[in-house]
Design an enzyme around this catalytic site. Sequence first.
Site: not given
Ligand code: PGA
Length: 251
Positions: A9, A11, A95, A97, A167, A173, A213
């Site tokens: 992803n 982003k 997601h 976010e 997730e 993140g 992460s």
């Molecule tokens: P990250 O993001 O690996 O940077 O924690 C995962 C995601 O949001 O899908």
Amino acid sequence: MRTPCIAGNWKLHTNPADAGKLVRELRDVIGAPEGVEVLVFPPFLSVGAAVDAAQGSPVGVGTQDIYHEESGAFTGEVAPGMALAAGCSHTLIGHSERRTYFGETNGSVRMKVDACIKAGLKAIVCVGETLEQRENKTTFEVISDQVRTALEGLNAASLSDLMIAYEPVWAIGTGKTATPEQADEVHVFIRNLVDELHGKDAAGAMRILYGGSVKPDNVDGLMACEHIDGALVGGASLKADSFARIVQFSR
Ligand code: PGA
């Protein structure tokens, strides 16, 4: 057997030129990986460049979000049919976010799931609890609501076009990964829910990815868990080498 899927992803990173370059680098390092599906999710405007660069390679491309209508007066939105026509095979839906910053709800997630199934666009439906919810011990309740609303009543045949990504919001993140035990516990819970909603075969076939992460140094431990069928990777998917190492996980 469930074919593992490793998805990146991206982003709000990569303009079209960066996206094309990253896909070309990735193709070079991963070659033709056996027994794993590889997907990348660039921003909308970079999808075309990623699709061009991925031609003839094992890398599939998807969008990070999608709208539930096929056309109309919906300024700023992109329809499932448009994503397909642009060369995408998949989209992410829900997601965290999108849920946190853009008002996505379980209800809007379901409308998107229905629209994708109708159009033939495959989807990864994202679920996960916040830190507060985990501390309040409402993780299973939250995940149950998210999964039930997304999947309840769907025709079993359409389930094969869906994956679920667990997730935990507190792990995205932040550098804090769920331990393999913490992740697997929720994956088992989700699989049991799919069983309850759609039966054993559907539950056995459903791919449930972990995200939050995931890095080259923790992917193997996570992928060793029976119910973790892949990874949705943010930060570590932006460099071809680290993403390639994740694609080359060992179990
Ligand atoms: P990250 O993001 O690996 O940077 O924690 C995962 C995601 O949001 O899908």
